[in-house]
Design an enzyme around this catalytic site. Structure first.
Site: not given
Ligand code: BGC
Length: 776
Positions: A297
């Site tokens: 993530d």
């Molecule tokens: C979130 C994810 C997301 C990623 C990319 C993160 O902060 O937890 O769910 O896919 O950002 O935007």
């Protein structure tokens, strides 16, 4: 139970597996499709790659648009040219995608194409209801179709990879991200996960088809169990609970052939997921056989430092060795893996393994054959916002509505007379499309007021007053708007706004109050410590109630709220979540009876915040709170009943359904033999309507304590007025299995109870006995 006997039973289960299931069978997922030439091709390519080029493949950068973390990627074009970038996210359109891709395939030494990703969560341009609303449809075909349409649009906009489905089981509505998943149940969550993967990747997982996108299962794992519902918080959980209650949806998506996985931010039993080798390698790859690649993530490798696992270079080594292939945004792999290799902190084999998986992902997507996957402005124009997509999102939005209360048939409304439309969400377009709006344009969303006017027609007089702000907290208001919230702040005093709303209400036949949360009050980093309606909205409702006019609440929100006053005082309550581009029309269809609501909640609604976490498949305890309410020493509260306000699976219809007693094909079944459960359901009301018939099981005696109820099947049926239908579910010993203390997946002989009903509380039951297979 003696160990030997248990082992024998495990064997019995394994030998007698049947493929029957309580849910009408979905097509068996094809595994990730590989052609035999893939290995040869990648071997050849990797032989030509330098160490830097290999590490570059593990680097995912963000370009443009919204960011959810502190790091914004710089010099992206130059980095791509240098071979330092494996993928890019947050950008789309044929022109932008072609521009970036052409740098990679024309201006880099080895011409390796980029992977282009994005947060396509509930639609790309056509916005569908938020996932918690989609799940409330209990309609797997419709959910799959929403992902299919999202894939068509995203792929035509130059994207290859979507950060969805989010399958984190969630039992704590304080956590803002409950809106992004399917709710609290592992069985339903698993079916929804499969449907989403099928929708994105196509039924045969052939990602070379240019109208598919690779799905990314997230957030692995257990993110939904963050302590106290506070985002990014710690998770500490027994393995038995993980396997039985939290892991099934992830496992189902892996079995469905999902192409990639995203590790979660949270710590699990003392080791953050992104550095957790047991999770990312032993469980995901060795036990479950995952073949795709794993990305972190946002900036999660660098965050290992704040978790307390050491400075960035150590974090990079830990993440790579745990099984991470791609580092999202943080550039920790880019900076530290080469020096780490020199210092012996990581091996060449670790880097090669991750690089190979990234290249395999690109190969599976057909990017080495056509790095542009056929994107063009012409194709985009043909695909985006097709009328049938609009019809599909309106249909899904209607299906996602849950009727929580309807006294004296207040609903449906007549297409005549006058409606006082009150509330801060009545005219909102922005909130309807929820969070994670991808390329969705909120200005195209149909507000509730627009929908009521369009569907109600000229004979319905609609008057409006705002009545309250969504929040009176200026700091929160500004923060939400900084994130694109479009919240309107009415500077009048609360009293003045309420007074105006009451005057409007007094002139009308019925009040429709559109209240709830703004889209930004749910989603990432949107935990709430209070689950009531924010701001002065409850005060507004109390004043409206005093007018004596019929009071219909239209709720827009992304989590279970505490609605005790509302439940006691409103005449009707319709939960509409954030319903998507066609939200206003869809809600109006339901309010005027053009569609008879059939949605059922997939998270328990508490009476009071203090009951959280609250979920239907809890354990019985040694002192269940049944029977004499004066018996103090029970598992209960002094100040509120233990039961929820609205149980899991609950939702009303304009018609009524009567359930016969469930009948079994046998009262005793041998291990491995199927059992049929039949029930007759009759539509006894005045409308045609759909019902979600739910089947639950309880294992009455086990080697471990077992939940009081577990969903094992459901069927959604349309019954005409007066129509009866006999439905049959098939249960097998497979459906009765659970992970025992030694984490063996077993069904244990003994007494079981089967429950059938229209929600997890109002059920009828019948018992049966499971016997060991002969010879054991
Ligand atoms: C979130 C994810 C997301 C990623 C990319 C993160 O902060 O937890 O769910 O896919 O950002 O935007």
């Amino acid at each position: 139970m003696p160990k030997l006997f248990r082992a024998a039973l495990v064997l019995a289960c394994v030998l007698n597996l049947t493929s029957l299931s309580a849910q009408p069978a979905a097509p068996r997922p094809a595994p990730l499709r590989d052609d035999p030439k893939m290995k040869l091709f990648i071997d050849g390519l990797m032989r030509r790659m330098t160490l830097e080029e290999k590490i570059g493949q593990l680097n995912l950068l963000a370009v443009g648009f919204d960011v959810t973390g502190p790091v914004v990627s710089k010099d992206v074009d130059a980095n791509i040219r240098r071979g330092n970038v494996g993928g890019v996210f947050n950008t789309y359109t044929p022109a932008a995608a072609r521009k970036l891709q052409s740098i990679a395939v024309k201006e880099t030494r080895l011409r390796i194409p980029l992977l282009l990703g994005y947060d396509v969560i509930h639609g790309h341009r056509t916005m569908f209801p938020m996932p918690l609303g989609l799940a409330a449809t209990w309609d797997l075909g419709a959910i799959e179709r929403s992902a299919r349409i999202a894939a068509e649009e995203a792929a035509a906009d130059g994207l290859h990879w979507v950060f969805s489905p989010m399958v984190d089981i969630a039992r704590d509505p304080r956590w803002g991200r409950v809106v992004e998943g399917a709710g609290e149940d592992p069985y339903l969550g698993a079916r929804v996960a499969e449907a989403m993967v099928r929708g994105y990747q196509g039924p045969d997982n052939d990602l070379t088809r240019p109208n598919t996108v690779m799905a990314c299962l997230k957030h692995f794992a257990l993110y939904g169990a963050a302590e106290a519902g506070r985002d990014y918080n710690t998770v500490d959980m027994s393995r038995q609970r993980m396997y039985n209650e939290y892991l099934p949806p992830y496992h189902a998506a892996i079995d469905a052939g999902v192409g990639s996985v995203m590790s979660s931010f949270n710590d699990i039993n003392g080791l953050p997921a992104t550095a957790n080798k047991w999770l990312l390698t032993d469980l995901l790859r060795r036990q479950w056989g995952f073949q795709g690649f794993l990305a972190t993530d946002y900036n999660a490798v660098n965050e290992l430092t704040d978790h307390g696992l050491g400075e960035a270079s150590q974090a990079a080594a830990l993440a790579l060795q745990a099984g991470v292939d791609m580092d999202m945004v943080g550039e920790a792999f880019l900076k530290h893996l080469a020096p780490n290799l020199q210092k012996g902190l990581v091996s060449q084999a670790d880097i090669d393994k991750a690089c190979r998986r990234m290249l395999e992902g690109k190969y599976r997507l057909g990017l080495f054959q056509d790095p542009y996957r056929g994107v063009s402005d012409k194709r985009a124009r043909q695909v985006m916002g097709r009328p049938e997509y609009s019809a599909a999102t309106r249909d899904l939005a209607r299906r996602s509505c849950v009727l929580l209360k309807n006294e004296r048939q207040t609903l449906p409304l007549k297409k005549a007379g006058s409606i006082a439309l009150i509330g801060p969400l009545a005219q909102s377009q922005r909130d309807l499309i929820g969070s994670w709006t991808a390329a969705g344009d909120w200005k195209q969303a149909v507000s509730l007021e627009q929908g009521l006017r369009a569907v109600g027609g000229p004979a319905v007089k609609i008057t409006y007053a705002r009545g309250a702000n969504l929040t009176d907290d200026r700091r929160l208001h500004d923060q939400l708007n900084a994130g694109g919230g479009q919240l309107m702040f009415d500077a009048r005093s609360a009293e003045e706004m309420i007074r105006e709303a009451v005057q409007v209400a007094q002139q009308a036949d019925v009040i429709v109050a559109a209240v709830g949360e703004s889209a930004g009050m749910t989603g990432e980093a949107a935990s709430r410590a209070d689950l009531g309606l924010p701001g002065q909205q409850l005060e507004l409702l109390k004043a409206l109630k005093r007018t004596g006019k019929p009071l219909v609440l239209v709720l827009m929100n992304g989590r279970p709220l505490t609605l005790s006053w509302e439940d006691q005082n409103a005449d009707a309550i319709l939960e509409t979540w954030f319903a998507g581009t066609q939200g206003g029309n869809a809600i109006a269809d339901v309010l005027f009876g053009a569609y008879n609501p059939a949605g059922k909640i997939t998270m328990t609604f508490p009476r009071a915040l203090g009951q959280v976490p609250i979920y239907y498949n809890h354990k019985n305890t040694g002192r269940p709170a049944l029977g004499d309410p004066n018996d103090k020493y029970k598992s209960s509260y002094l100040d509120v009943p233990s039961s929820p306000l609205y149980p899991f699976g609950y939702g009303l219809s304009y018609t009524s359904f009567e359930y016969g007693k469930p009948e079994l094909s046998a009262s005793t079944v041998k291990m491995g033999q199927p059992l049929e459960v039949s029930v007759t359901v009759r539509n006894t009301g005045n409308y045609d309507g759909e019902e979600v018939v739910q089947l639950y099981v309880r294992d009455l005696v086990g080697s471990s304590s077992r939940p009081v109820r577990e969903l094992k099947g459901f069927q959604k049926v349309l019954l005409k007025q007066g129509e009866s239908r006999r439905l049959t579910f098939r249960l097998t010993s497979d459906d009765l299995r659970f992970y025992n203390e030694e984490l063996q997946f077993v069904a244990e002989p003994g007494a079981f109870e089967v429950f059938v009903g229209g929600n997890s509380r109002d059920v009828q039951s019948v018992g049966f006995t499971l016997e060991a297979a002969p010879g054991l």
